[in-house]
Design a protein around this motif. Sequence first.
Motif, short mmCIF file in Angstrom:
data_model
loop_
_atom_site.label_atom_id
_atom_site.label_comp_id
_atom_site.label_asym_id
_atom_site.label_seq_id
_atom_site.Cartn_x
_atom_site.Cartn_y
_atom_site.Cartn_z
N SER A 22 -7.84 -1.25 -2.48
CA SER A 22 -6.58 -1.61 -1.84
C SER A 22 -6.20 -3.02 -2.23
O SER A 22 -7.07 -3.86 -2.46
N ALA A 23 -4.90 -3.25 -2.31
CA ALA A 23 -4.40 -4.58 -2.62
C ALA A 23 -3.17 -4.86 -1.78
O ALA A 23 -2.30 -4.00 -1.64
N GLU A 24 -3.14 -6.05 -1.20
CA GLU A 24 -1.99 -6.46 -0.40
C GLU A 24 -1.04 -7.23 -1.29
O GLU A 24 -1.46 -8.08 -2.08
N PHE A 25 0.24 -6.91 -1.16
CA PHE A 25 1.28 -7.61 -1.91
C PHE A 25 2.14 -8.36 -0.91
O PHE A 25 2.68 -7.77 0.02
N GLU A 26 2.24 -9.66 -1.10
CA GLU A 26 2.98 -10.51 -0.17
C GLU A 26 4.46 -10.58 -0.50
O GLU A 26 5.23 -11.06 0.31
N GLY A 27 4.85 -10.17 -1.69
CA GLY A 27 6.26 -10.20 -2.03
C GLY A 27 6.58 -11.01 -3.26
O GLY A 27 7.66 -10.87 -3.84
N ALA A 80 3.14 -5.59 1.77
CA ALA A 80 2.93 -4.17 1.50
C ALA A 80 1.47 -4.00 1.10
O ALA A 80 0.83 -4.93 0.63
N LEU A 81 0.97 -2.78 1.29
CA LEU A 81 -0.41 -2.49 0.93
C LEU A 81 -0.43 -1.29 0.00
O LEU A 81 0.12 -0.24 0.32
N LEU A 82 -1.02 -1.47 -1.16
CA LEU A 82 -1.21 -0.40 -2.14
C LEU A 82 -2.66 0.03 -2.08
O LEU A 82 -3.57 -0.80 -2.17
N THR A 83 -2.89 1.34 -1.91
CA THR A 83 -4.24 1.89 -1.90
C THR A 83 -4.33 2.99 -2.94
O THR A 83 -3.48 3.88 -2.98
N ALA A 94 -1.11 5.40 -2.33
CA ALA A 94 -0.44 5.20 -1.05
C ALA A 94 0.11 3.79 -0.99
O ALA A 94 -0.56 2.83 -1.38
N VAL A 95 1.34 3.68 -0.50
CA VAL A 95 1.95 2.37 -0.30
C VAL A 95 2.44 2.31 1.14
O VAL A 95 3.21 3.15 1.59
N TRP A 96 1.93 1.32 1.87
CA TRP A 96 2.36 1.05 3.23
C TRP A 96 3.32 -0.12 3.20
O TRP A 96 3.13 -1.07 2.43
N ASP A 97 4.37 -0.04 4.02
CA ASP A 97 5.24 -1.20 4.22
C ASP A 97 5.67 -1.25 5.68
O ASP A 97 5.40 -0.32 6.45
#
Length: 156
Positions: A22-27, A80-83, A94-97
Motif C-alpha cells: 500500500s502507498a499513501e498519496f498526499e496529492g 488517497a491510498l493505493l493498495t 484498490a484506490v481509497w479516497d
Amino acid sequence: MNETPEGTEPHATPFPHAISLSAEFEGNESIAEARKLARCFLADIQNVHGLPVSDRAQGLVELVVSELVTNTRKYAPGPALLTLQVRDGSVDIAVWDSNPDPPTILPPDPARVGQHGLEIIMAAALTFQIHREPVGKRITASIMLADDKDADVAGR
C-alpha cells in the motif's frame, strides 16, 4: 508517497497467501510515481515470488492504477491510498479516497472526447467494485496476472 506494507514486508509473505503493498498519496506525487510503484510491485511478484506476469497484465495494471489515481486527484480532496494485492492468480488494484460520492460511469460513446477511463477499466477487469467506506470510498479492479490462452476476453 508513503509506502506502508500491510502486515509484513511484501517480499516476506509467501504465495498463495496474499502479497500486498500500500502507498499513501498526499496529492503532490505524480501519476507516473503510482505507475512506477505498480511496475516495481509486479517485477517483485515475478522475480521474488516466481509468479508469471504477462505483458498484457503489466500494461493493464499500470493503466488501471493511472486511471484510478488520476480520478482521485481530480475529484477527491486530500490523501488517497493505493493498495496492490495478489491472490488467486490476479492482482487487485484498490484506490481509497475521501470523497464518498461514487464516480459517474458514463455509457460508451465513441463521439465523446475523454472520460472513458472507468469504461476502459470495466471492460478490461475481471471484477470492478465500488464500496462506500466509513470515510470516502474504495474502488477495486482485478486483473489476471497471466494470460489465459483459452479465455474469450471479449465474451466476458
